[in-house]
Write a protein that holds these residues in place. Structure first.
Motif, short mmCIF file in Angstrom:
data_model
loop_
_atom_site.label_atom_id
_atom_site.label_comp_id
_atom_site.label_asym_id
_atom_site.label_seq_id
_atom_site.Cartn_x
_atom_site.Cartn_y
_atom_site.Cartn_z
N CYS A 124 12.21 4.18 10.37
CA CYS A 124 11.10 4.15 9.41
C CYS A 124 11.21 2.85 8.61
CB CYS A 124 11.25 5.36 8.50
SG CYS A 124 9.95 5.56 7.30
N VAL A 125 10.09 2.32 8.21
CA VAL A 125 10.05 1.06 7.47
C VAL A 125 9.57 1.33 6.05
CG1 VAL A 125 8.97 -1.22 7.36
CG2 VAL A 125 9.57 -0.24 9.57
N ALA A 126 10.22 0.70 5.07
CA ALA A 126 9.77 0.79 3.68
C ALA A 126 8.71 -0.27 3.44
CB ALA A 126 10.94 0.58 2.73
N ASP A 127 7.66 0.11 2.74
CA ASP A 127 6.58 -0.81 2.39
C ASP A 127 6.36 -0.73 0.89
OD1 ASP A 127 4.40 -2.49 2.35
OD2 ASP A 127 3.01 -1.04 3.25
N PRO A 128 7.19 -1.45 0.10
CA PRO A 128 7.02 -1.38 -1.35
C PRO A 128 5.67 -1.96 -1.77
CG PRO A 128 9.14 -2.35 -0.78
CD PRO A 128 8.34 -2.26 0.48
N ALA A 129 4.99 -1.26 -2.65
CA ALA A 129 3.71 -1.73 -3.17
C ALA A 129 3.95 -2.96 -4.03
CB ALA A 129 3.04 -0.63 -3.98
N ARG A 130 2.94 -3.79 -4.13
CA ARG A 130 3.06 -4.96 -5.00
C ARG A 130 3.27 -4.49 -6.43
NH1 ARG A 130 -1.33 -6.41 -1.75
NH2 ARG A 130 -2.74 -5.81 -3.39
N VAL A 131 3.98 -5.28 -7.19
CA VAL A 131 4.24 -4.95 -8.59
C VAL A 131 2.90 -4.85 -9.32
CG1 VAL A 131 5.33 -5.76 -10.71
CG2 VAL A 131 6.49 -6.07 -8.52
N ALA A 132 2.76 -3.82 -10.15
CA ALA A 132 1.54 -3.57 -10.94
C ALA A 132 0.32 -3.31 -10.06
CB ALA A 132 1.28 -4.71 -11.91
N ASP A 133 0.50 -2.68 -8.88
CA ASP A 133 -0.61 -2.35 -8.01
C ASP A 133 -0.54 -0.87 -7.62
OD1 ASP A 133 -2.77 -2.40 -6.33
OD2 ASP A 133 -1.77 -3.46 -4.70
N PRO A 134 -0.81 0.04 -8.60
CA PRO A 134 -0.68 1.47 -8.30
C PRO A 134 -1.71 1.99 -7.32
CG PRO A 134 -1.66 1.16 -10.45
CD PRO A 134 -1.26 -0.21 -9.95
N ASP A 135 -2.80 1.24 -7.09
CA ASP A 135 -3.83 1.70 -6.17
C ASP A 135 -3.32 1.76 -4.73
OD1 ASP A 135 -5.63 1.94 -8.21
OD2 ASP A 135 -6.50 -0.04 -7.90
N ARG A 136 -2.31 0.98 -4.40
CA ARG A 136 -1.77 0.98 -3.04
C ARG A 136 -1.16 2.33 -2.69
NH1 ARG A 136 -0.85 1.83 1.32
NH2 ARG A 136 0.33 0.64 2.82
#
Length: 187
Positions: A139-151
């Protein structure tokens, strides 16, 4: 206006063209393309706060509410824990995968210190325990961009929904009681 006049022999004035463009721009709504996900492709994960629970010291505290939501079906795994450390983070992922009957291709998370040591858009540094868990499940982790809760809005909504329905106004005598309630509520 000049192209219309020269190429199409437009007889109107430039203000007619300006009015037309202004009116057509006002009518255009912003377009959003819905994202499509395959079953087992993506899960979103985050921590929130659980309901007040009786702690070992005899006082009520709010435990950490872990939620993993499958993007395709919207099915969620919810569990509370006292600690939000790296080991707990990895263990809860494993329990979620087990409850879903398998792992997903990638997990979207925010830049929690339990999962991401150094945020980076292209090569985030994951904590060693979490990286080993994800490697084991391919499985791959895909951290959301900082300050981008919409992701990761799906899991954000799942946390708010859990807090405002399943846990609202409730107190529990133990973590086990709260987890049993969450499992029953999810079913």
């Amino acid at each position: 206006f000049e192209r219309l006049r020269d190429e199409h022999e437009f007889k109107g004035s430039s203000s007619t063209v300006r009015r037309y463009i202004h009116k057509s721009r006002a009518c255009q709504a912003e377009v959003f393309m819905p994202l499509a996900f395959d079953p087992g492709e993506e899960a979103q994960v985050d921590f929130g706060q659980g309901a007040p629970t009786l702690a070992a010291n005899g006082k009520y505290r709010r435990p950490q509410l872990f939620v993993m939501t499958l993007k395709y079906s919207g099915k969620s795994f919810r569990k509370v824990a006292w600690k939000a450390d790296q080991e707990t983070w990895a263990r809860l992922h494993e329990e979620a995968f087990r409850s879903f009957g398998g792992a997903v291709s990638y997990v979207v998370l925010d830049n929690l210190k339990e999962g991401v040591i150094k945020p980076d858009l292209y090569e985030p540094e994951l904590n060693a325990v979490y990286a080993a868990l994800l490697a084991h499940y391919r499985c791959v982790a895909d951290p959301a961009r900082v300050a981008d809760p919409d992701r990761k809005g799906t899991v954000e909504n799942a946390i708010q929904h859990t807090q405002s329905t399943a846990l609202k106004g409730r107190r529990f005598e133990s973590l086990e009681a709260q987890n049993a309630h969450l499992t029953h509520w999810e079913e």
